[in-house]
Design an enzyme around this catalytic site. Sequence first.
Site, PDB file in Angstrom:
ATOM      1  N   GLN A 101      27.097 -17.776  10.912  1.00 52.84           N
ATOM      2  CA  GLN A 101      26.510 -16.718  11.724  1.00 52.84           C
ATOM      3  C   GLN A 101      25.026 -17.001  11.948  1.00 52.84           C
ATOM      4  OE1 GLN A 101      25.991 -12.742   9.879  1.00 52.84           O
ATOM      5  NE2 GLN A 101      27.121 -12.010  11.663  1.00 52.84           N
ATOM      6  N   TYR A 176      20.293  -6.282  14.616  1.00 53.72           N
ATOM      7  CA  TYR A 176      19.397  -7.458  14.583  1.00 53.72           C
ATOM      8  C   TYR A 176      18.852  -7.699  15.993  1.00 53.72           C
ATOM      9  CZ  TYR A 176      21.043  -7.745   9.890  1.00 53.72           C
ATOM     10  OH  TYR A 176      21.306  -7.415   8.583  1.00 53.72           O
ATOM     11  N   ARG A 352      35.182  -7.162   2.713  1.00 51.35           N
ATOM     12  CA  ARG A 352      35.298  -6.747   1.322  1.00 51.35           C
ATOM     13  C   ARG A 352      36.652  -7.073   0.703  1.00 51.35           C
ATOM     14  NH1 ARG A 352      33.291  -0.880   2.739  1.00 51.35           N
ATOM     15  NH2 ARG A 352      34.545  -1.463   4.548  1.00 51.35           N
TER      16      ARG A 352
HETATM   17  C1  LIG Z   1      28.152  -7.415   0.796  1.00 54.52           C
HETATM   18  C2  LIG Z   1      28.211  -7.366   2.292  1.00 54.52           C
HETATM   19  C3  LIG Z   1      27.335  -8.144   3.032  1.00 54.52           C
HETATM   20  C4  LIG Z   1      27.411  -8.143   4.437  1.00 54.52           C
HETATM   21  N1  LIG Z   1      26.600  -8.993   5.152  1.00 54.52           N
HETATM   22  C5  LIG Z   1      26.810  -9.135   6.479  1.00 54.52           C
HETATM   23  C6  LIG Z   1      26.150 -10.163   7.205  1.00 54.52           C
HETATM   24  O1  LIG Z   1      25.381 -10.951   6.654  1.00 54.52           O
HETATM   25  N2  LIG Z   1      26.379 -10.246   8.528  1.00 54.52           N
HETATM   26  C7  LIG Z   1      27.260  -9.396   9.173  1.00 54.52           C
HETATM   27  O2  LIG Z   1      27.454  -9.514  10.375  1.00 54.52           O
HETATM   28  N3  LIG Z   1      27.894  -8.431   8.510  1.00 54.52           N
HETATM   29  C8  LIG Z   1      27.723  -8.283   7.185  1.00 54.52           C
HETATM   30  N4  LIG Z   1      28.431  -7.354   6.488  1.00 54.52           N
HETATM   31  C9  LIG Z   1      29.404  -6.511   7.219  1.00 54.52           C
HETATM   32  C10 LIG Z   1      30.771  -7.188   7.256  1.00 54.52           C
HETATM   33  O3  LIG Z   1      30.745  -8.380   7.989  1.00 54.52           O
HETATM   34  C11 LIG Z   1      31.835  -6.281   7.875  1.00 54.52           C
HETATM   35  O4  LIG Z   1      31.428  -5.990   9.194  1.00 54.52           O
HETATM   36  C12 LIG Z   1      32.039  -4.987   7.088  1.00 54.52           C
HETATM   37  O5  LIG Z   1      32.047  -5.226   5.700  1.00 54.52           O
HETATM   38  C13 LIG Z   1      33.352  -4.305   7.486  1.00 54.52           C
HETATM   39  O6  LIG Z   1      34.451  -5.135   7.215  1.00 54.52           O
HETATM   40  P1  LIG Z   1      35.384  -4.894   5.901  1.00 54.52           P
HETATM   41  O7  LIG Z   1      35.839  -3.460   5.965  1.00 54.52           O
HETATM   42  O8  LIG Z   1      36.508  -5.885   6.086  1.00 54.52           O
HETATM   43  O9  LIG Z   1      34.549  -5.159   4.712  1.00 54.52           O
HETATM   44  C14 LIG Z   1      28.358  -7.307   5.099  1.00 54.52           C
HETATM   45  C15 LIG Z   1      29.230  -6.527   4.332  1.00 54.52           C
HETATM   46  C16 LIG Z   1      29.172  -6.550   2.951  1.00 54.52           C
HETATM   47  C17 LIG Z   1      30.158  -5.710   2.165  1.00 54.52           C
END
Ligand SMILES: Cc1cc2nc3c(=O)[nH]c(=O)nc-3n(C[C@H](O)[C@H](O)[C@H](O)COP(=O)(O)O)c2cc1C
Length: 401
Positions: A101, A176, A352
């Site tokens: 990314q 961002y 997650r």
């Molecule tokens: C610990 C953590 C760090 C994250 N860091 C980023 C990131 O660096 N870039 C990004 O686009 N999204 C980031 N996210 C968001 C995730 O990419 C995703 O959009 C969000 O967790 C929802 O998806 P999920 O329900 O499958 O976790 C982060 C999420 C978590 C939990």
Amino acid sequence: MSNVASALRPGTINKLVLRNRIIKTATNEGMAPGGMPGEKLARFHARLAEEGVGMTTVAYCAVTADGRTFADQMYARPEIVPALHRLTSAVHAAGGAASIQLTHCGQFSRNRALRGRGPLGPAFAINQYGLMSGVPFGYALRESEMIEIADAFARTAVLVRDAGFDAVELHYGHGYLLSQFLSPATNRRRDAYGGGIDGRLRFPIDVLRRVREAVGSDFPILAKTNLLDGFRGGLELEDAIVVARRLEAEGIDAIVLSGGFTSRTPFFLMRGETPLRSMIAVERNPLQRLAMRWFGPRVMRSYPFTEMFFLEQARVVRQAVRVPLVLLGGIVSSENIERAMAEGFDFVAMGRALIADPDFVSRMKRGEPVRTRCIQCNRCVAEMDVAGVRCVLDDPPTPVP
Ligand SMILES: Cc1cc2nc3c(=O)[nH]c(=O)nc-3n(C[C@H](O)[C@H](O)[C@H](O)COP(=O)(O)O)c2cc1C
């Protein structure tokens, strides 16, 4: 064929063939001390590939040193290439593909090591995120600076392609820089780069064009976009549809549909509990800690977790474009994946659930119905600032050094 079986069939993004439709989405790993990707980062992604994901996404590589949100974030420079090469080789050896990314934080920065005027974004603004860290304001980009940033995206895409990555993901969401341009709440420019959605798209599209020119027509470029910012005055679905159509017309290869604005609605994108106490515990800056205690409950609003929480809006975008779409947000079971395939999404991305259960795909391949053990406590978010992202269900939270 069942939809679970169809999720385990190969899928293509541009000319890249993924062995299945399951992508590990970017979750800032916190494994690049001093901005250098380490061995731990390579192991983290290799493990996901060994357990069968189609593609894993390395989070959050800033395209310039000034594009970092905080100092310990990886940023593009030739010195990171050998470590990234080791990472992509390990992922490939396990049969997976690797994406990375590419971001620029714009004004969402706490990074004091900035050159020149300070954090730069579409328009002058108070930088609430950096207020207690000595970075209180964000300033408006000049056109010449925008050209430099678009060039930095292009240079970084070439750098990471040469480090073995199979794809890049341009970050158009989560508040961002490119998202700050797209959002009417933060893009208050009066020139050709602001105003209606066509103006607000202008710089983000310039970036895509520069990257495409640099990497050529065959190299996969994904965009992670917002379906909505999640607060009044922010980007809404109507504009998100225009963004998706425009990206499609400009040759994007796939769109990952997300939402939320990290500086205003961080837990809109990671629905579940707000781990404010854990985040305060790991915060090293005492002023910031105090501010989080006072303002945290208001700024970090909670959004109750529901499975597939962006499905309703993503479905509308699915009707509007033909480009491959990646459904994201609250995908926690093989049943959810089956549903996403039935709804016409080409891929799913999971954050997650794959942090908690890296072996999710292996278990699906064995024909088991799979459900993550993740309880959306979101304490993995605090962990990324301590010793690197991990699921706290494995062991108690890491003590703060
Ligand atoms: C610990 C953590 C760090 C994250 N860091 C980023 C990131 O660096 N870039 C990004 O686009 N999204 C980031 N996210 C968001 C995730 O990419 C995703 O959009 C969000 O967790 C929802 O998806 P999920 O329900 O499958 O976790 C982060 C999420 C978590 C939990």
